[in-house]
Write a protein that holds these residues in place. Structure first.
Motif, PDB file in Angstrom:
ATOM      1  N   LEU A  27       0.827  -1.205   0.000  1.00 54.50           N
ATOM      2  CA  LEU A  27       0.000   0.000   0.000  1.00 54.50           C
ATOM      3  C   LEU A  27       0.863   1.258   0.000  1.00 54.50           C
ATOM      4  O   LEU A  27       0.501   2.277  -0.563  1.00 54.50           O
ATOM      5  CB  LEU A  27      -0.939  -0.010   1.209  1.00 54.50           C
ATOM      6  CG  LEU A  27      -1.957   1.113   1.307  1.00 54.50           C
ATOM      7  CD1 LEU A  27      -2.888   1.120   0.099  1.00 54.50           C
ATOM      8  CD2 LEU A  27      -2.776   0.965   2.588  1.00 54.50           C
ATOM      9  N   VAL A  28       2.016   1.178   0.629  1.00 51.22           N
ATOM     10  CA  VAL A  28       2.998   2.262   0.621  1.00 51.22           C
ATOM     11  C   VAL A  28       4.331   1.683   0.179  1.00 51.22           C
ATOM     12  O   VAL A  28       4.584   0.480   0.312  1.00 51.22           O
ATOM     13  CB  VAL A  28       3.137   2.946   2.009  1.00 51.22           C
ATOM     14  CG1 VAL A  28       1.820   3.580   2.434  1.00 51.22           C
ATOM     15  CG2 VAL A  28       3.627   1.984   3.057  1.00 51.22           C
ATOM     16  N   ASP A  29       5.202   2.528  -0.363  1.00 52.23           N
ATOM     17  CA  ASP A  29       6.484   2.007  -0.863  1.00 52.23           C
ATOM     18  C   ASP A  29       7.651   2.315   0.058  1.00 52.23           C
ATOM     19  O   ASP A  29       8.779   1.903  -0.210  1.00 52.23           O
ATOM     20  CB  ASP A  29       6.762   2.512  -2.277  1.00 52.23           C
ATOM     21  CG  ASP A  29       6.910   4.013  -2.363  1.00 52.23           C
ATOM     22  OD1 ASP A  29       6.775   4.681  -1.345  1.00 52.23           O
ATOM     23  OD2 ASP A  29       7.152   4.501  -3.471  1.00 52.23           O
ATOM     24  N   ALA A  30       7.410   3.001   1.155  1.00 55.61           N
ATOM     25  CA  ALA A  30       8.460   3.265   2.128  1.00 55.61           C
ATOM     26  C   ALA A  30       7.827   3.617   3.464  1.00 55.61           C
ATOM     27  O   ALA A  30       6.703   4.122   3.515  1.00 55.61           O
ATOM     28  CB  ALA A  30       9.346   4.409   1.657  1.00 55.61           C
ATOM     29  N   VAL A  31       8.578   3.355   4.522  1.00 53.62           N
ATOM     30  CA  VAL A  31       8.151   3.694   5.871  1.00 53.62           C
ATOM     31  C   VAL A  31       9.332   4.370   6.550  1.00 53.62           C
ATOM     32  O   VAL A  31      10.472   3.934   6.415  1.00 53.62           O
ATOM     33  CB  VAL A  31       7.733   2.433   6.666  1.00 53.62           C
ATOM     34  CG1 VAL A  31       7.407   2.771   8.116  1.00 53.62           C
ATOM     35  CG2 VAL A  31       6.554   1.747   6.006  1.00 53.62           C
ATOM     36  N   ALA A  32       9.070   5.463   7.252  1.00 48.91           N
ATOM     37  CA  ALA A  32      10.114   6.169   7.978  1.00 48.91           C
ATOM     38  C   ALA A  32       9.610   6.524   9.367  1.00 48.91           C
ATOM     39  O   ALA A  32       8.420   6.778   9.560  1.00 48.91           O
ATOM     40  CB  ALA A  32      10.517   7.437   7.231  1.00 48.91           C
ATOM     41  N   ALA A  33      10.529   6.559  10.299  1.00 48.13           N
ATOM     42  CA  ALA A  33      10.190   7.002  11.649  1.00 48.13           C
ATOM     43  C   ALA A  33       9.830   8.488  11.575  1.00 48.13           C
ATOM     44  O   ALA A  33      10.353   9.215  10.717  1.00 48.13           O
ATOM     45  CB  ALA A  33      11.378   6.785  12.575  1.00 48.13           C
ATOM     46  N   PRO A  34       8.953   8.948  12.445  1.00 44.78           N
ATOM     47  CA  PRO A  34       8.543  10.356  12.391  1.00 44.78           C
ATOM     48  C   PRO A  34       9.719  11.334  12.366  1.00 44.78           C
ATOM     49  O   PRO A  34       9.707  12.308  11.622  1.00 44.78           O
ATOM     50  CB  PRO A  34       7.697  10.534  13.660  1.00 44.78           C
ATOM     51  CG  PRO A  34       7.157   9.171  13.932  1.00 44.78           C
ATOM     52  CD  PRO A  34       8.239   8.217  13.500  1.00 44.78           C
ATOM     53  N   GLU A  35      10.753  11.059  13.149  1.00 38.06           N
ATOM     54  CA  GLU A  35      11.900  11.967  13.183  1.00 38.06           C
ATOM     55  C   GLU A  35      12.738  11.921  11.904  1.00 38.06           C
ATOM     56  O   GLU A  35      13.530  12.825  11.641  1.00 38.06           O
ATOM     57  CB  GLU A  35      12.792  11.691  14.403  1.00 38.06           C
ATOM     58  CG  GLU A  35      13.402  10.311  14.444  1.00 38.06           C
ATOM     59  CD  GLU A  35      12.520   9.232  15.085  1.00 38.06           C
ATOM     60  OE1 GLU A  35      13.057   8.146  15.330  1.00 38.06           O
ATOM     61  OE2 GLU A  35      11.316   9.484  15.324  1.00 38.06           O
ATOM     62  N   ASP A  36      12.548  10.887  11.075  1.00 36.49           N
ATOM     63  CA  ASP A  36      13.292  10.751   9.815  1.00 36.49           C
ATOM     64  C   ASP A  36      12.446  11.088   8.591  1.00 36.49           C
ATOM     65  O   ASP A  36      12.932  11.019   7.469  1.00 36.49           O
ATOM     66  CB  ASP A  36      13.818   9.319   9.659  1.00 36.49           C
ATOM     67  CG  ASP A  36      14.813   8.951  10.741  1.00 36.49           C
ATOM     68  OD1 ASP A  36      15.529   9.859  11.212  1.00 36.49           O
ATOM     69  OD2 ASP A  36      14.862   7.763  11.120  1.00 36.49           O
ATOM     70  N   ARG A  39      13.636  13.967   6.149  1.00 38.20           N
ATOM     71  CA  ARG A  39      14.864  13.559   5.473  1.00 38.20           C
ATOM     72  C   ARG A  39      14.560  12.517   4.402  1.00 38.20           C
ATOM     73  O   ARG A  39      15.022  12.621   3.265  1.00 38.20           O
ATOM     74  CB  ARG A  39      15.872  12.998   6.470  1.00 38.20           C
ATOM     75  CG  ARG A  39      17.192  12.561   5.821  1.00 38.20           C
ATOM     76  CD  ARG A  39      18.052  11.735   6.769  1.00 38.20           C
ATOM     77  NE  ARG A  39      17.350  10.599   7.369  1.00 38.20           N
ATOM     78  CZ  ARG A  39      17.062   9.459   6.734  1.00 38.20           C
ATOM     79  NH1 ARG A  39      17.382   9.300   5.467  1.00 38.20           N
ATOM     80  NH2 ARG A  39      16.428   8.482   7.362  1.00 38.20           N
ATOM     81  N   ALA A  40      13.751  11.521   4.735  1.00 40.77           N
ATOM     82  CA  ALA A  40      13.419  10.464   3.783  1.00 40.77           C
ATOM     83  C   ALA A  40      12.630  11.015   2.594  1.00 40.77           C
ATOM     84  O   ALA A  40      12.885  10.640   1.443  1.00 40.77           O
ATOM     85  CB  ALA A  40      12.625   9.358   4.485  1.00 40.77           C
ATOM     86  N   ALA A  41      11.695  11.918   2.865  1.00 39.58           N
ATOM     87  CA  ALA A  41      10.919  12.526   1.780  1.00 39.58           C
ATOM     88  C   ALA A  41      11.825  13.356   0.882  1.00 39.58           C
ATOM     89  O   ALA A  41      11.698  13.332  -0.346  1.00 39.58           O
ATOM     90  CB  ALA A  41       9.792  13.383   2.344  1.00 39.58           C
ATOM     91  N   GLY A  42      12.756  14.093   1.480  1.00 39.97           N
ATOM     92  CA  GLY A  42      13.712  14.885   0.704  1.00 39.97           C
ATOM     93  C   GLY A  42      14.586  14.020  -0.174  1.00 39.97           C
ATOM     94  O   GLY A  42      14.847  14.354  -1.335  1.00 39.97           O
ATOM     95  N   GLU A  43      15.047  12.895   0.366  1.00 44.63           N
ATOM     96  CA  GLU A  43      15.867  11.971  -0.425  1.00 44.63           C
ATOM     97  C   GLU A  43      15.081  11.416  -1.610  1.00 44.63           C
ATOM     98  O   GLU A  43      15.602  11.315  -2.718  1.00 44.63           O
ATOM     99  CB  GLU A  43      16.383  10.828   0.456  1.00 44.63           C
ATOM    100  CG  GLU A  43      17.460  11.240   1.417  1.00 44.63           C
ATOM    101  CD  GLU A  43      17.848  10.118   2.379  1.00 44.63           C
ATOM    102  OE1 GLU A  43      17.334   8.982   2.226  1.00 44.63           O
ATOM    103  OE2 GLU A  43      18.669  10.382   3.276  1.00 44.63           O
ATOM    104  N   ALA A  44      13.830  11.056  -1.361  1.00 49.66           N
ATOM    105  CA  ALA A  44      12.988  10.537  -2.446  1.00 49.66           C
ATOM    106  C   ALA A  44      12.775  11.600  -3.516  1.00 49.66           C
ATOM    107  O   ALA A  44      12.862  11.327  -4.717  1.00 49.66           O
ATOM    108  CB  ALA A  44      11.650  10.045  -1.890  1.00 49.66           C
TER     109      ALA A  44
END
Length: 109
Positions: A27-36, A39-44
């Motif tokens: 359903l989703v292609d990635a999971v990140a901890a709230p504190e990350d 950063r994860a969205a920026g990398e994507a």
């Protein structure tokens, strides 16, 4: 994305699922901890942004168009988009940049 049976079960039951289960079932292609998350969205976003904007736009169009259409219709649009991209200045820039072993400078044209 997850099939009509699984989607129907989730939608009709209103059952909430955890992020890890959403990832497991596609359903989703990635999971990140709230504190990350930022950063994860920026990398994507950066991973997409380094690509030729015309090609990214064409890929999105082909994917959206192809959903719910026949394979033949999807391949027809894909061929049209590919011909359009081959005629673009960005295509030429990509070829030159590859030969010169440098990062391309996309213009979106």
């Amino acid at each position: 994305m997850i099939g009509s049976s699984r989607a129907m079960a989730l939608i009709l039951s209103g059952r909430r699922i955890a992020a890890q289960e959403a990832y497991r079932i596609g359903l989703v292609d990635a999971v990140a901890a709230p504190e990350d998350l930022l950063r994860a969205a920026g990398e994507a976003a950066r991973a997409i942004a380094v690509n030729a904007p015309l090609a990214v736009r064409a890929a999105k169009r082909a994917i959206r168009y192809g959903l719910g259409r026949t394979l033949e219709a999807g391949l027809d649009l894909e061929g049209q988009l590919q011909r359009m991209l081959y005629e673009s200045a960005d295509c030429q820039e990509g070829i030159v940049a590859f030969r010169e072993r440098r990062a391309p400078r996309w213009t979106g044209r």
